[in-house]
Motif scaffolding. Structure first.
Motif, PDB file in Angstrom:
ATOM      1  N   PRO A  61     -22.343 -22.523  30.797  1.00 19.47           N
ATOM      2  CA  PRO A  61     -21.481 -22.120  32.155  1.00 19.47           C
ATOM      3  C   PRO A  61     -21.591 -20.697  32.290  1.00 19.47           C
ATOM      4  N   GLY A  62     -21.946 -20.244  33.462  1.00 22.93           N
ATOM      5  CA  GLY A  62     -21.603 -18.702  33.645  1.00 22.93           C
ATOM      6  C   GLY A  62     -20.127 -18.511  34.292  1.00 22.93           C
ATOM      7  N   SER A  63     -20.151 -17.356  34.824  1.00 22.04           N
ATOM      8  CA  SER A  63     -18.865 -17.021  35.263  1.00 22.04           C
ATOM      9  C   SER A  63     -18.431 -17.582  36.718  1.00 22.04           C
ATOM     10  N   LEU A  64     -17.678 -18.523  36.648  1.00 20.47           N
ATOM     11  CA  LEU A  64     -17.321 -19.300  37.959  1.00 20.47           C
ATOM     12  C   LEU A  64     -16.004 -19.065  38.476  1.00 20.47           C
ATOM     13  N   LEU A  65     -15.517 -17.922  37.954  1.00 19.75           N
ATOM     14  CA  LEU A  65     -14.152 -17.699  38.480  1.00 19.75           C
ATOM     15  C   LEU A  65     -14.295 -16.545  39.404  1.00 19.75           C
ATOM     16  N   PRO A  66     -13.775 -17.190  40.741  1.00 17.22           N
ATOM     17  CA  PRO A  66     -14.089 -16.195  41.886  1.00 17.22           C
ATOM     18  C   PRO A  66     -13.181 -14.827  41.633  1.00 17.22           C
TER      19      PRO A  66
ATOM     20  N   TYR B  55     -24.385 -29.313  55.856  1.00 13.57           N
ATOM     21  CA  TYR B  55     -23.893 -28.751  54.753  1.00 13.57           C
ATOM     22  C   TYR B  55     -22.694 -29.299  54.150  1.00 13.57           C
ATOM     23  N   GLU B  56     -22.071 -29.389  53.090  1.00 17.13           N
ATOM     24  CA  GLU B  56     -20.925 -29.616  52.421  1.00 17.13           C
ATOM     25  C   GLU B  56     -20.346 -28.584  51.674  1.00 17.13           C
ATOM     26  N   TYR B  57     -18.925 -28.528  51.420  1.00 23.55           N
ATOM     27  CA  TYR B  57     -18.733 -27.496  50.451  1.00 23.55           C
ATOM     28  C   TYR B  57     -18.297 -28.269  49.186  1.00 23.55           C
ATOM     29  N   TYR B  58     -18.880 -27.950  48.143  1.00 19.09           N
ATOM     30  CA  TYR B  58     -18.647 -28.600  46.727  1.00 19.09           C
ATOM     31  C   TYR B  58     -17.695 -27.680  46.035  1.00 19.09           C
ATOM     32  N   SER B  59     -16.931 -28.166  45.194  1.00 24.47           N
ATOM     33  CA  SER B  59     -16.152 -27.450  44.361  1.00 24.47           C
ATOM     34  C   SER B  59     -17.061 -26.811  43.213  1.00 24.47           C
ATOM     35  N   LEU B  60     -16.664 -25.822  42.587  1.00 27.21           N
ATOM     36  CA  LEU B  60     -17.162 -25.250  41.473  1.00 27.21           C
ATOM     37  C   LEU B  60     -17.195 -26.172  40.365  1.00 27.21           C
ATOM     38  N   GLU B  61     -16.057 -26.781  40.215  1.00 22.76           N
ATOM     39  CA  GLU B  61     -15.953 -27.655  39.166  1.00 22.76           C
ATOM     40  C   GLU B  61     -17.031 -28.712  39.188  1.00 22.76           C
ATOM     41  N   SER B  62     -17.524 -29.104  40.245  1.00 19.08           N
ATOM     42  CA  SER B  62     -18.168 -30.415  40.284  1.00 19.08           C
ATOM     43  C   SER B  62     -19.604 -30.094  40.199  1.00 19.08           C
ATOM     44  N   LEU B  63     -19.951 -28.455  40.190  1.00 22.76           N
ATOM     45  CA  LEU B  63     -21.519 -28.338  40.063  1.00 22.76           C
ATOM     46  C   LEU B  63     -22.040 -28.534  38.339  1.00 22.76           C
ATOM     47  N   PRO B  64     -23.337 -28.647  38.318  1.00 22.98           N
ATOM     48  CA  PRO B  64     -23.830 -28.583  36.939  1.00 22.98           C
ATOM     49  C   PRO B  64     -23.566 -27.045  36.404  1.00 22.98           C
ATOM     50  N   PRO B  65     -23.195 -27.139  34.996  1.00 25.16           N
ATOM     51  CA  PRO B  65     -23.225 -25.806  34.364  1.00 25.16           C
ATOM     52  C   PRO B  65     -24.708 -25.081  34.385  1.00 25.16           C
ATOM     53  N   LEU B  66     -24.857 -23.765  34.397  1.00 21.46           N
ATOM     54  CA  LEU B  66     -26.290 -23.207  34.343  1.00 21.46           C
ATOM     55  C   LEU B  66     -26.306 -22.299  33.090  1.00 21.46           C
TER      56      LEU B  66
ATOM     57  N   PHE C 195     -10.301 -14.487  47.179  1.00 27.52           N
ATOM     58  CA  PHE C 195     -11.107 -15.406  47.706  1.00 27.52           C
ATOM     59  C   PHE C 195     -10.969 -16.793  47.309  1.00 27.52           C
ATOM     60  N   ASP C 196     -11.315 -17.650  48.261  1.00 23.73           N
ATOM     61  CA  ASP C 196     -11.467 -19.135  47.645  1.00 23.73           C
ATOM     62  C   ASP C 196     -13.157 -19.332  47.513  1.00 23.73           C
ATOM     63  N   ALA C 197     -13.233 -20.438  46.690  1.00 26.67           N
ATOM     64  CA  ALA C 197     -14.512 -20.520  46.187  1.00 26.67           C
ATOM     65  C   ALA C 197     -15.080 -21.979  46.550  1.00 26.67           C
ATOM     66  N   ALA C 198     -16.499 -22.126  46.697  1.00 22.52           N
ATOM     67  CA  ALA C 198     -17.201 -23.263  46.950  1.00 22.52           C
ATOM     68  C   ALA C 198     -18.505 -23.086  46.955  1.00 22.52           C
ATOM     69  N   TRP C 199     -19.189 -24.152  46.619  1.00 18.22           N
ATOM     70  CA  TRP C 199     -20.920 -24.109  46.983  1.00 18.22           C
ATOM     71  C   TRP C 199     -21.105 -24.665  48.143  1.00 18.22           C
TER      72      TRP C 199
ATOM     73  N   ILE D  12     -14.408 -16.540  54.392  1.00 17.98           N
ATOM     74  CA  ILE D  12     -15.486 -15.935  53.635  1.00 17.98           C
ATOM     75  C   ILE D  12     -15.200 -16.419  52.210  1.00 17.98           C
ATOM     76  N   LEU D  13     -16.301 -17.138  51.652  1.00 19.05           N
ATOM     77  CA  LEU D  13     -16.075 -18.070  50.440  1.00 19.05           C
ATOM     78  C   LEU D  13     -16.910 -17.375  49.371  1.00 19.05           C
ATOM     79  N   TRP D  14     -16.472 -17.260  48.295  1.00 16.66           N
ATOM     80  CA  TRP D  14     -17.280 -16.665  47.045  1.00 16.66           C
ATOM     81  C   TRP D  14     -17.964 -18.003  46.422  1.00 16.66           C
ATOM     82  N   CYS D  15     -19.218 -17.767  46.106  1.00 18.89           N
ATOM     83  CA  CYS D  15     -20.147 -18.837  45.719  1.00 18.89           C
ATOM     84  C   CYS D  15     -21.068 -18.531  44.545  1.00 18.89           C
ATOM     85  N   ALA D  16     -21.091 -17.373  44.069  1.00 22.00           N
ATOM     86  CA  ALA D  16     -21.878 -16.987  42.817  1.00 22.00           C
ATOM     87  C   ALA D  16     -21.694 -15.712  42.319  1.00 22.00           C
ATOM     88  N   PRO D  17     -21.650 -15.243  40.900  1.00 19.28           N
ATOM     89  CA  PRO D  17     -21.214 -14.117  40.495  1.00 19.28           C
ATOM     90  C   PRO D  17     -22.455 -12.996  40.395  1.00 19.28           C
TER      91      PRO D  17
END
Length: 236
Positions: A5-10, A33-44, A14-18, A186-191
């Motif tokens: 997993p990369g750094s998925l801490l916003p 589009y949908e907002y998906y929680s970071l915890e639900s995403l496949p790790p990279l 900022f709130d965060a979602a993909w 404004i939502l955070w989505c990637a580091p």
């Protein structure tokens, strides 16, 4: 390759979602589009994000007009004490990388780079729009802070338009002076830009594969990503 997993801490504040669309029956989406929680995403695998996009192949030769454009943007930001990330510059100025996200997008998203736009929530920070949905349902930005901190955010607001309307005394869609309203927009989505680009590229290629019913032909990295939603042998 093992997934890390990369750094998925916003960043704080900022709130965060993909923000993305469906993956067929493997991941539902109620609207475009949908907002998906970071915890639900496949790790990279964070080790692959070295700023040169090896997962896309050879970067190719520089594109002179893009080099000039990014150099101008870099100068504008440097005057504000900010620095463009190297991965972003590489992607936007080389012939085999530039436009790669436009080509794969299933919702008609396209590259659109803005001048620096003041952050409506943080003095000294700036936004640079780089990608937008064809109907402006969602717009992605680099968020640049002093001390070279840069990450990717998105919003339903085109801040270039909002600031232009505000300067000209026209009606805007939002109150740029309301910090609480702007933070919610404004939502955070990637580091990093490369991590955003990788997940976007993977998901949009995967959408085509799922839609075309070519799952037996999936290359390993796409299959590994899909397995997060439908492990082998699990009912779907």
């Amino acid at each position: 390759m093992s997934e890390q997993p990369g750094s998925l801490l916003p960043p704080s504040g900022f709130d965060a979602a993909w923000c993305a669309t469906d993956l067929g029956k493997y991941r539902a989406c109620r609207y475009t589009y949908e907002y998906y929680s970071l915890e639900s995403l496949p790790p990279l695998d964070s080790s692959q994000f070295t700023g040169v996009f090896r997962w896309l192949g050879d970067a190719g030769a520089p594109i002179p007009r893009q080099v000039r454009k990014l150099n101008g943007l870099a100068r504008d930001l440097a005057a504000r004490g900010l620095t463009l990330p190297r991965d972003f510059v590489t992607f936007q100025t080389t012939e085999n990388l530039y436009g790669s996200l436009d080509e794969v997008s299933v919702t008609g998203c396209w590259t659109s780079i803005s001048d620096p736009l003041p952050s409506p929530v943080e003095p000294g920070a700036f936004l640079v729009r780089f990608f937008r949905d064809q109907q402006d349902c969602v717009i992605w930005y680099l968020y640049l802070r002093p001390m070279s901190e840069v990450f990717v955010v998105y919003s339903h607001l085109d801040y270039e338009f909002e600031y232009e309307a505000w300067r000209e005394g026209e009606e805007t869609q939002t109150d740029l002076g309301d910090a609480e309203e702007q933070r919610a927009a404004i939502l955070w989505c990637a580091p990093s830009f490369e991590e955003f680009a990788h997940r976007f590229w993977i998901e949009n290629r995967l959408w085509h594969a799922v839609d075309d019913r070519e799952l037996p032909l999936l290359e390993p990295r796409l299959q590994d990503y899909l397995n997060h939603y439908a492990p082998p042998g699990a009912p779907v």
